[in-house]
Scaffold this active site. Structure first.
Site, short mmCIF file in Angstrom:
data_model
loop_
_atom_site.label_atom_id
_atom_site.label_comp_id
_atom_site.label_asym_id
_atom_site.label_seq_id
_atom_site.Cartn_x
_atom_site.Cartn_y
_atom_site.Cartn_z
N ILE A 242 0.89 -1.16 0.00
CA ILE A 242 0.00 0.00 0.00
C ILE A 242 0.93 1.22 0.00
CG2 ILE A 242 -1.89 1.21 1.16
CD1 ILE A 242 -2.82 -1.36 2.34
N HIS A 243 1.41 1.54 -1.19
CA HIS A 243 2.50 2.51 -1.33
C HIS A 243 2.21 3.85 -0.64
CE1 HIS A 243 3.98 -0.15 -4.54
NE2 HIS A 243 2.78 -0.09 -5.07
#
Length: 327
Positions: A242-243
Site C-alpha cells: 500500500i504505497h
C-alpha cells in the site's frame, strides 16, 4: 502534540484511499484539504473518488479541489486499474461531499502563502503525479517559502519500475513535473518502490481492516479485495504493498523508517522517460536535494495503518479527536 498541517495531493486510486483515510483518522495530522490530479484515472473519476473517500471518513470539513487534468508535456497515461474509473457505490458508498470551487493549484498557492505569513509552513503529501505542485511552483516560486516539506510517494531505484521496466507510475505519468519539484529548492522526502515493496499486506490484514474499521475499513476491504496487488513472482511471497500510506506513516511514526540523503532527479526524454535516479555517493556535481527513505519496519507500518483505520470502527458518539473522529 505538534500536528502536521498537510495538503494531500492525490489521484485516487486504490492505495490513495488508504493514505487519505489514515491521515483523516490521525490526531497528529491536520488535513487542510485535498488537491486532486489526473493519474490513476482521469480527473473526473479521481475527483469523484476523492469525494467518496472523504465522505466515508465523515470529515465534511475537508475540502476537495480539482486540479490538473493531464501532465505538463508528455502524452497522458493512466494507471493499471484505469478501467475502474470512479469507484462504484458498492465499493465505496457516497457520502454527500462535493468539490470545492477553488482550483487545486490556487488552493496550494493560497495555503502556502498563508503558511509563510504565519511562520507555520505546511507539508504536501504528493501521492500522485506532481502536476499540481509543479504548476504552483512554476507560476508562483514564492510559495516554496511556505512549504516545510514535500513528502512524495514516487520513484524507483534498485527496484526499477512497476508501470514500465524502468519507471514508477507517479513519476512516469508526469516526469517533467517531478523534475520541477525536485529542483524547486523545497525540502523533498522520497518514498520509492524500493521501500514500499518491503511491506506487504495479506488477505488477513484486509480482513482485519474490515472487522475493526467501520465504514473506512469496509471501503478499504472492498477496494483491496477487488483489485489484487499481489505479485509472488516479484515479491517472493503473498501480499501486496500500500504505497501511498507510507507518506502518512512517515509523518506519524518516523522511527519506523530509515533514510539517506541523496541527489534525486528524473529522466524527462527518450525511451527511459520517467526513470528516477538517486546519487547517494555524490558522484554528480550537485548537492543532495532529497531525503530518500530506504527501509521500513513492515510489522510496525502494517499495525499502524490497521490501528488508525480501526478508529472509524470506534466512531460513535462523544467528543471529537484532533483527527476529527467522534470517539
Amino acid at each position: 502534540m505538534n500536528r502536521h498541517r498537510i495538503i494531500i495531493d492525490a489521484d485516487p486510486g486504490v492505495d490513495d484511499a488508504a493514505a487519505i483515510l489514515m491521515a483523516l483518522a490521525s490526531p497528529e495530522i491536520d488535513v487542510l484539504g485535498l488537491s486532486v490530479v489526473a493519474g490513476n484515472v482521469p480527473l473526473k473519476d479521481a475527483l469523484t473518488n476523492a469525494c467518496k473517500i472523504v465522505g466515508v471518513s465523515g470529515r465534511a470539513d475537508v475540502a476537495v479541489h480539482a486540479g490538473a487534468p493531464g501532465p505538463l508535456v508528455r502524452e497522458q497515461v493512466f494507471g493499471k486499474y484505469a478501467r475502474i474509473g470512479s469507484f462504484s457505490d458498492e465499493l465505496v458508498a457516497r457520502g454527500g461531499i462535493t468539490p470545492a470551487e477553488e482550483h487545486a493549484v490556487r488552493f496550494i498557492v493560497r495555503s502556502a502563502r498563508e503558511a509563510a505569513g504565519t511562520g507555520e509552513p505546511i507539508t504536501i503529501c504528493a501521492i500522485g503525479p506532481m502536476t499540481n505542485i509543479a504548476l504552483a511552483l512554476i507560476q508562483h516560486p514564492d510559495v516554496a517559502r511556505g512549504i516545510r516539506q514535500i513528502v512524495s510517494m514516487g520513484g524507483a531505484f534498485t527496484a526499477l519500475g512497476h508501470r514500465t521496466p524502468w519507471a514508477e507510475f507517479n513519476i512516469y505519468a508526469d516526469p517533467h513535473a517531478a523534475e520541477i519539484v525536485y529542483r524547486s529548492g523545497a525540502p523533498i522526502v522520497v518514498m520509492p518502490l524500493d521501500m514500499t515493496f518491503q511491506a506487504l499486506f495479506s488477505a488477513e490484514h484486509f480482513q482485519s481492516l474490515r472487522d475493526r474499521g467501520g465504514a473506512g475499513g469496509d471501503a478499504l476491504y472492498n477496494l483491496f479485495s477487488t483489485f489484487d496487488r499481489g505479485d509472488v513472482a516479484r515479491f517472493g511471497r503473498p501480499g501486496g504493498p500500500i504505497h501511498d500510506a507510507t507518506t502518512i506513516a512517515w509523518l506519524i511514526r518516523p522511527e519506523l523508517f530509515t533514510s539517506r540523503r541523496a541527489t534525486v532527479g528524473t529522466q524527462v526524454t527518450g525511451l527511459t522517460m520517467g526513470y528516477t535516479y538517486a546519487d547517494f555517493y555524490q558522484k554528480m556535481d550537485r548537492m543532495p536535494n532529497a531525503t530518500v527513505v530506504t527501509d521500513v519496519d513492515e510489522t510496525g507500518f502494517i499495525n499502524l495503518l490497521i490501528e488508525r483505520i480501526s478508529l472509524y470502527g470506534s466512531a460513535a458518539s462523544g467528543p471529537k479527536t484532533p483527527g476529527g473522529l467522534n470517539l
